[in-house]
Motif scaffolding. Sequence first.
Motif, PDB file in Angstrom:
ATOM      1  N   GLN A  28       0.823  -1.230   0.210  1.00 46.73           N
ATOM      2  CA  GLN A  28       0.108   0.293   0.206  1.00 46.73           C
ATOM      3  C   GLN A  28       0.850   1.242  -0.146  1.00 46.73           C
ATOM      4  OE1 GLN A  28      -3.094   0.067   3.470  1.00 46.73           O
ATOM      5  NE2 GLN A  28      -3.667  -2.079   2.690  1.00 46.73           N
ATOM      6  N   ASN A  29       1.544   0.787   0.698  1.00 50.73           N
ATOM      7  CA  ASN A  29       2.505   1.947   0.878  1.00 50.73           C
ATOM      8  C   ASN A  29       4.158   2.803  -0.458  1.00 50.73           C
ATOM      9  OD1 ASN A  29       1.950   3.551   3.632  1.00 50.73           O
ATOM     10  ND2 ASN A  29       3.520   2.061   5.014  1.00 50.73           N
ATOM     11  N   ALA A  42       3.834   6.250  -2.540  1.00 53.32           N
ATOM     12  CA  ALA A  42       4.846   6.661  -3.280  1.00 53.32           C
ATOM     13  C   ALA A  42       5.214   7.000  -4.702  1.00 53.32           C
ATOM     14  CB  ALA A  42       6.093   5.934  -2.382  1.00 53.32           C
ATOM     15  N   VAL A  43       4.154   6.295  -4.973  1.00 51.19           N
ATOM     16  CA  VAL A  43       4.319   6.855  -6.443  1.00 51.19           C
ATOM     17  C   VAL A  43       3.034   7.226  -7.000  1.00 51.19           C
ATOM     18  CG1 VAL A  43       5.578   4.713  -6.562  1.00 51.19           C
ATOM     19  CG2 VAL A  43       3.386   4.448  -7.362  1.00 51.19           C
ATOM     20  N   SER A  44       2.230   7.647  -6.058  1.00 52.13           N
ATOM     21  CA  SER A  44       0.783   8.280  -6.333  1.00 52.13           C
ATOM     22  C   SER A  44       0.959   9.655  -5.685  1.00 52.13           C
ATOM     23  CB  SER A  44      -0.434   7.492  -6.401  1.00 52.13           C
ATOM     24  OG  SER A  44      -0.173   6.369  -6.478  1.00 52.13           O
ATOM     25  N   THR A  83      10.890   9.323   2.347  1.00 55.95           N
ATOM     26  CA  THR A  83      11.132   8.076   3.403  1.00 55.95           C
ATOM     27  C   THR A  83      11.660   7.449   1.974  1.00 55.95           C
ATOM     28  OG1 THR A  83       9.782   8.271   4.876  1.00 55.95           O
ATOM     29  CG2 THR A  83      10.367   6.577   4.512  1.00 55.95           C
ATOM     30  N   PHE A  84      11.418   6.520   1.398  1.00 51.93           N
ATOM     31  CA  PHE A  84      12.169   5.668   0.492  1.00 51.93           C
ATOM     32  C   PHE A  84      12.744   6.669  -0.055  1.00 51.93           C
ATOM     33  CE2 PHE A  84       7.782   3.272   0.116  1.00 51.93           C
ATOM     34  CZ  PHE A  84       8.472   2.483   0.939  1.00 51.93           C
ATOM     35  N   GLY A  85      13.147   7.804  -0.413  1.00 50.63           N
ATOM     36  CA  GLY A  85      14.054   8.480  -1.477  1.00 50.63           C
ATOM     37  C   GLY A  85      15.421   8.509  -0.409  1.00 50.63           C
ATOM     38  N   THR A  86      14.933   8.739   1.389  1.00 50.09           N
ATOM     39  CA  THR A  86      16.281   8.781   1.792  1.00 50.09           C
ATOM     40  C   THR A  86      17.522   7.850   2.043  1.00 50.09           C
ATOM     41  OG1 THR A  86      15.036  11.072   2.597  1.00 50.09           O
ATOM     42  CG2 THR A  86      16.904   9.907   4.130  1.00 50.09           C
ATOM     43  N   VAL A 100      16.298   3.539  -1.643  1.00 48.38           N
ATOM     44  CA  VAL A 100      15.757   2.225  -1.992  1.00 48.38           C
ATOM     45  C   VAL A 100      14.322   3.247  -3.232  1.00 48.38           C
ATOM     46  CG1 VAL A 100      13.638   0.612  -1.365  1.00 48.38           C
ATOM     47  CG2 VAL A 100      15.562   0.490   0.303  1.00 48.38           C
ATOM     48  N   SER A 101      14.491   1.984  -4.442  1.00 51.13           N
ATOM     49  CA  SER A 101      13.669   2.204  -5.650  1.00 51.13           C
ATOM     50  C   SER A 101      12.639   1.363  -4.965  1.00 51.13           C
ATOM     51  CB  SER A 101      14.637   2.329  -6.721  1.00 51.13           C
ATOM     52  OG  SER A 101      15.456   3.550  -6.979  1.00 51.13           O
ATOM     53  N   VAL A 102      11.281   2.040  -4.839  1.00 54.04           N
ATOM     54  CA  VAL A 102      10.109   1.408  -5.257  1.00 54.04           C
ATOM     55  C   VAL A 102       9.517   1.086  -6.632  1.00 54.04           C
ATOM     56  CG1 VAL A 102       8.953   2.228  -2.524  1.00 54.04           C
ATOM     57  CG2 VAL A 102       7.993   3.218  -5.565  1.00 54.04           C
ATOM     58  N   ALA A 103       9.792   2.053  -7.981  1.00 56.51           N
ATOM     59  CA  ALA A 103       9.748   1.514  -9.273  1.00 56.51           C
ATOM     60  C   ALA A 103      10.491   1.157 -10.180  1.00 56.51           C
ATOM     61  CB  ALA A 103       8.523   2.417  -9.338  1.00 56.51           C
ATOM     62  N   GLY A 104      10.338   0.357 -11.014  1.00 55.14           N
ATOM     63  CA  GLY A 104      12.027  -0.261 -11.602  1.00 55.14           C
ATOM     64  C   GLY A 104      12.328   1.574 -13.208  1.00 55.14           C
ATOM     65  N   ALA A 105      12.929   0.971 -13.948  1.00 54.19           N
ATOM     66  CA  ALA A 105      13.734   1.701 -14.850  1.00 54.19           C
ATOM     67  C   ALA A 105      12.016   2.264 -15.644  1.00 54.19           C
ATOM     68  CB  ALA A 105      14.260   1.411 -15.693  1.00 54.19           C
ATOM     69  N   ASP A 106      10.880   1.110 -16.116  1.00 59.62           N
ATOM     70  CA  ASP A 106      10.158   1.972 -16.765  1.00 59.62           C
ATOM     71  C   ASP A 106       9.444   2.173 -15.814  1.00 59.62           C
ATOM     72  OD1 ASP A 106       9.279  -0.479 -15.742  1.00 59.62           O
ATOM     73  OD2 ASP A 106       8.903  -1.662 -17.145  1.00 59.62           O
ATOM     74  N   GLY A 107       9.494   2.342 -15.148  1.00 61.19           N
ATOM     75  CA  GLY A 107       8.044   3.544 -14.504  1.00 61.19           C
ATOM     76  C   GLY A 107       7.310   2.523 -13.644  1.00 61.19           C
TER      77      GLY A 107
END
Length: 212
Positions: free
Chosen positions: A57-58, A62-64, A72-75, A78-85
């Motif tokens: 859910q988080n 984060a991408v929405s 938080t993920f950026g700090t 940790v990437s929640v999305a791949g290179a293709d988005g």
Amino acid sequence: TAAGVAIKSAIDRADELSKAAQKIGVSTEALSALEYAARLSDVSLQQLSTGVGKLSQNMVAAVSGNKQLADTFGTIGVSVAGADGSLRSADRVLSDLADVFQTLPDGTQKTALAMELFGKAGRDLIPLLNGGADGLAAMRGEAETLGLVLSGEAGKAAEEFNDKFTQLFAVAEGLATRVAADLVPTLNVLLDQFIESSQETSAFAQSVGILT
């Protein structure tokens, strides 16, 4: 008997894992491997499923547009999305998070971060995360060696088996219900006769007592 109990227990586990995987959006294979690692860290499947479900859910949030979660993920890198988005799978993100948690000292900040990312189950997952990505990979290897990693097909088959088992008991229950419904009127008549007979016997005994 012992073999039968063990087999049914394995089917029930497969059924539970398959359903849990669907609920939290990861593959049955991934969840069954994580469940073994969680077990070794005294983390239940319920705690694991709740935590990974909240992580999913988080990730979506984060991408929405949820800036706090995105930050938080950026700090922590940790990437929640791949290179293709496209959104990465929650189990892969969890593996990356394990590397982060492995380097953090235990304490309030670590617990707060775990609960922000995994919800209330986060604090329970810390022992699992502390092993890092390598620890999770090693546990997956052990699970595969032990035959505990479950395929999606096997999970679905276990669901189908237990559904049919439930249907079988439902058929027996329905038959018993119909028979009972037919017998109840007759049984009520018999009970009335027993009660009447008992009352007459009691009255007779009292009369004999008076006479003697």
